[in-house]
Design a protein around this motif. Structure first.
Motif, mmCIF file in Angstrom:
data_model
loop_
_atom_site.group_PDB
_atom_site.id
_atom_site.type_symbol
_atom_site.label_atom_id
_atom_site.label_comp_id
_atom_site.label_asym_id
_atom_site.label_seq_id
_atom_site.Cartn_x
_atom_site.Cartn_y
_atom_site.Cartn_z
ATOM 1 N N GLN A 1 0.830 -1.203 0.000
ATOM 2 C CA GLN A 1 0.000 0.000 0.000
ATOM 3 C C GLN A 1 0.868 1.259 0.000
ATOM 4 O O GLN A 1 0.595 2.223 -0.743
ATOM 5 C CB GLN A 1 -0.920 0.003 1.224
ATOM 6 C CG GLN A 1 -1.873 1.193 1.297
ATOM 7 C CD GLN A 1 -2.939 1.140 0.229
ATOM 8 O OE1 GLN A 1 -3.762 0.236 0.191
ATOM 9 N NE2 GLN A 1 -2.935 2.126 -0.662
ATOM 10 N N VAL B 1 2.361 1.732 -3.437
ATOM 11 C CA VAL B 1 1.356 2.249 -4.377
ATOM 12 C C VAL B 1 1.122 3.735 -4.142
ATOM 13 O O VAL B 1 1.079 4.530 -5.084
ATOM 14 C CB VAL B 1 0.036 1.461 -4.245
ATOM 15 C CG1 VAL B 1 -1.093 2.164 -5.018
ATOM 16 C CG2 VAL B 1 0.206 0.038 -4.757
ATOM 17 N N ASN B 2 0.987 4.122 -2.880
ATOM 18 C CA ASN B 2 0.760 5.537 -2.556
ATOM 19 C C ASN B 2 1.904 6.403 -3.070
ATOM 20 O O ASN B 2 1.677 7.481 -3.649
ATOM 21 C CB ASN B 2 0.616 5.718 -1.044
ATOM 22 C CG ASN B 2 -0.646 5.073 -0.497
ATOM 23 O OD1 ASN B 2 -1.548 4.711 -1.251
ATOM 24 N ND2 ASN B 2 -0.706 4.915 0.813
ATOM 25 N N LEU C 1 -1.614 4.887 -11.885
ATOM 26 C CA LEU C 1 -1.637 3.702 -11.042
ATOM 27 C C LEU C 1 -0.646 2.660 -11.553
ATOM 28 O O LEU C 1 -0.510 2.472 -12.762
ATOM 29 C CB LEU C 1 -3.040 3.091 -11.025
ATOM 30 C CG LEU C 1 -4.163 3.954 -10.466
ATOM 31 C CD1 LEU C 1 -5.513 3.263 -10.673
ATOM 32 C CD2 LEU C 1 -3.945 4.241 -8.981
ATOM 33 N N PRO C 2 0.033 1.946 -10.641
ATOM 34 C CA PRO C 2 0.966 0.888 -11.055
ATOM 35 C C PRO C 2 0.216 -0.413 -11.321
ATOM 36 O O PRO C 2 0.279 -1.372 -10.546
ATOM 37 C CB PRO C 2 1.889 0.754 -9.840
ATOM 38 C CG PRO C 2 0.996 1.088 -8.677
ATOM 39 C CD PRO C 2 0.045 2.143 -9.184
ATOM 40 N N ILE C 3 -0.502 -0.466 -12.433
ATOM 41 C CA ILE C 3 -1.357 -1.612 -12.723
ATOM 42 C C ILE C 3 -1.043 -2.199 -14.088
ATOM 43 O O ILE C 3 -0.478 -1.541 -14.958
ATOM 44 C CB ILE C 3 -2.854 -1.229 -12.661
ATOM 45 C CG1 ILE C 3 -3.154 -0.095 -13.636
ATOM 46 C CG2 ILE C 3 -3.251 -0.863 -11.239
ATOM 47 C CD1 ILE C 3 -4.629 0.280 -13.726
ATOM 48 N N ILE D 1 -2.114 -5.137 -9.563
ATOM 49 C CA ILE D 1 -0.885 -4.379 -9.330
ATOM 50 C C ILE D 1 0.271 -4.956 -10.141
ATOM 51 O O ILE D 1 0.465 -6.175 -10.200
ATOM 52 C CB ILE D 1 -0.546 -4.378 -7.830
ATOM 53 C CG1 ILE D 1 -1.601 -3.564 -7.055
ATOM 54 C CG2 ILE D 1 0.852 -3.813 -7.578
ATOM 55 C CD1 ILE D 1 -1.423 -3.597 -5.562
ATOM 56 N N LEU E 1 6.828 -1.316 -9.934
ATOM 57 C CA LEU E 1 7.122 -0.828 -8.587
ATOM 58 C C LEU E 1 8.573 -1.121 -8.205
ATOM 59 O O LEU E 1 9.226 -0.307 -7.543
ATOM 60 C CB LEU E 1 6.169 -1.468 -7.575
ATOM 61 C CG LEU E 1 4.711 -0.994 -7.608
ATOM 62 C CD1 LEU E 1 3.874 -1.781 -6.608
ATOM 63 C CD2 LEU E 1 4.618 0.499 -7.308
ATOM 64 N N LEU F 1 -6.352 -3.455 -6.794
ATOM 65 C CA LEU F 1 -6.759 -2.182 -6.202
ATOM 66 C C LEU F 1 -8.262 -2.016 -6.272
ATOM 67 O O LEU F 1 -8.908 -2.362 -7.261
ATOM 68 C CB LEU F 1 -6.094 -1.005 -6.927
ATOM 69 C CG LEU F 1 -4.577 -0.876 -6.827
ATOM 70 C CD1 LEU F 1 -4.100 0.287 -7.680
ATOM 71 C CD2 LEU F 1 -4.135 -0.690 -5.376
ATOM 72 N N VAL G 1 -5.142 -1.362 -1.540
ATOM 73 C CA VAL G 1 -4.621 -2.675 -1.917
ATOM 74 C C VAL G 1 -5.441 -3.781 -1.266
ATOM 75 O O VAL G 1 -5.653 -3.787 -0.052
ATOM 76 C CB VAL G 1 -3.142 -2.808 -1.507
ATOM 77 C CG1 VAL G 1 -2.620 -4.208 -1.845
ATOM 78 C CG2 VAL G 1 -2.294 -1.747 -2.190
#
Length: 241
Positions: A44, A47-48, A58-60, A75, A80, A104, A113
């Protein structure tokens, strides 16, 4: 009647073995089967930081537009790690030999997350394999008792199962039934879990509001293979309209 093309987004992620991998952080491999609050927190925070650094991106992983909402924002651990927001992939993540996909919820307002339990996906895949074989030889799916208009239990005897099949809820550990619609698509019946959550928490819902969000509000998991639900007389009902 054409044979149904089964959705394979999650079904292809077959859980065959738990691969050895990096410990995260310093955990035994046996613990890769359980949700870990520390792992969730670390992801989390990564991601933030990524969202803040990228101006809201977004890291998706890229997904098709029609994919289920809970599979839509998986994710991407590679990005990341490459950008140094995460040192290692969680040990319980599918990408590191675990049994969970990290996803997410609330992606636009407050990305949070959560986990997809692939043990549920594996059971759906197992039934779909036999269902696919059955549909290649029969005109209609193996309908059982009708639960609601257009939603049925499954005649497992016709699929050559010795007994009825269930999935184990990652939230309550209760057995959850699997249902089928008129197209032969499979869904998990989360009503008992939702009822438990409603009984333990004070919720007020709008009329016909999709109440599935309470599932991931009260647990680390999202309700994959689910239909929309609404509240009626303090109980969860399918919302098929």
């Amino acid at each position: 009647m054409p044979r149904i093309i089964l959705k394979k987004t999650l079904s292809l992620l077959v859980l065959v073995t738990l691969l050895s991998g990096c410990m995260f952080p310093n955990e035994e491999l046996s613990k890769n089967k359980i949700p870990n609050e520390d792992q969730l927190l670390i992801v989390q925070e990564a991601v933030n930081a990524f969202v803040e650094d990228s101006g809201g991106l977004l890291p998706i992983k890229t997904k098709d537009a029609d994919v289920d909402i809970y599979e839509k924002y998986l994710i991407d651990f590679t990005i990341l790690k490459e950008r140094n927001f995460l040192s290692e992939i969680p040990g319980n993540a599918y990408e590191n030999g675990g049994i969970y996909l990290y996803t997410l919820v609330n992606p636009e307002d407050n990305p949070e997350v959560k986990l997809i339990d692939l043990q549920l996906s594996e059971k759906i895949r197992e039934i779909n394999v036999k269902l696919d074989i059955y549909r290649s030889k029969n005109l209609y799916p193996p309908y059982g008792e009708e639960v609601e208009s257009g939603l049925f239990k499954i005649n497992y005897e016709k699929l050559k199962f010795k007994k009825s099949q269930f999935v184990k809820s990652p939230y309550t550990q209760n057995n959850l039934p699997i249902l089928m619609n008129t197209k032969g698509e499979l869904f998990i019946d989360y009503r008992s879990d939702l009822l438990s959550i409603m009984e333990e928490n004070d919720y007020e819902f709008e009329e016909d509001e999709d109440i599935r969000y309470i599932y991931h509000e009260q647990s680390p998991f999202v309700p994959i293979y689910s239909l929309p639900y609404k509240e009626k007389n303090n109980e969860p009902f399918f919302n098929l309209e």
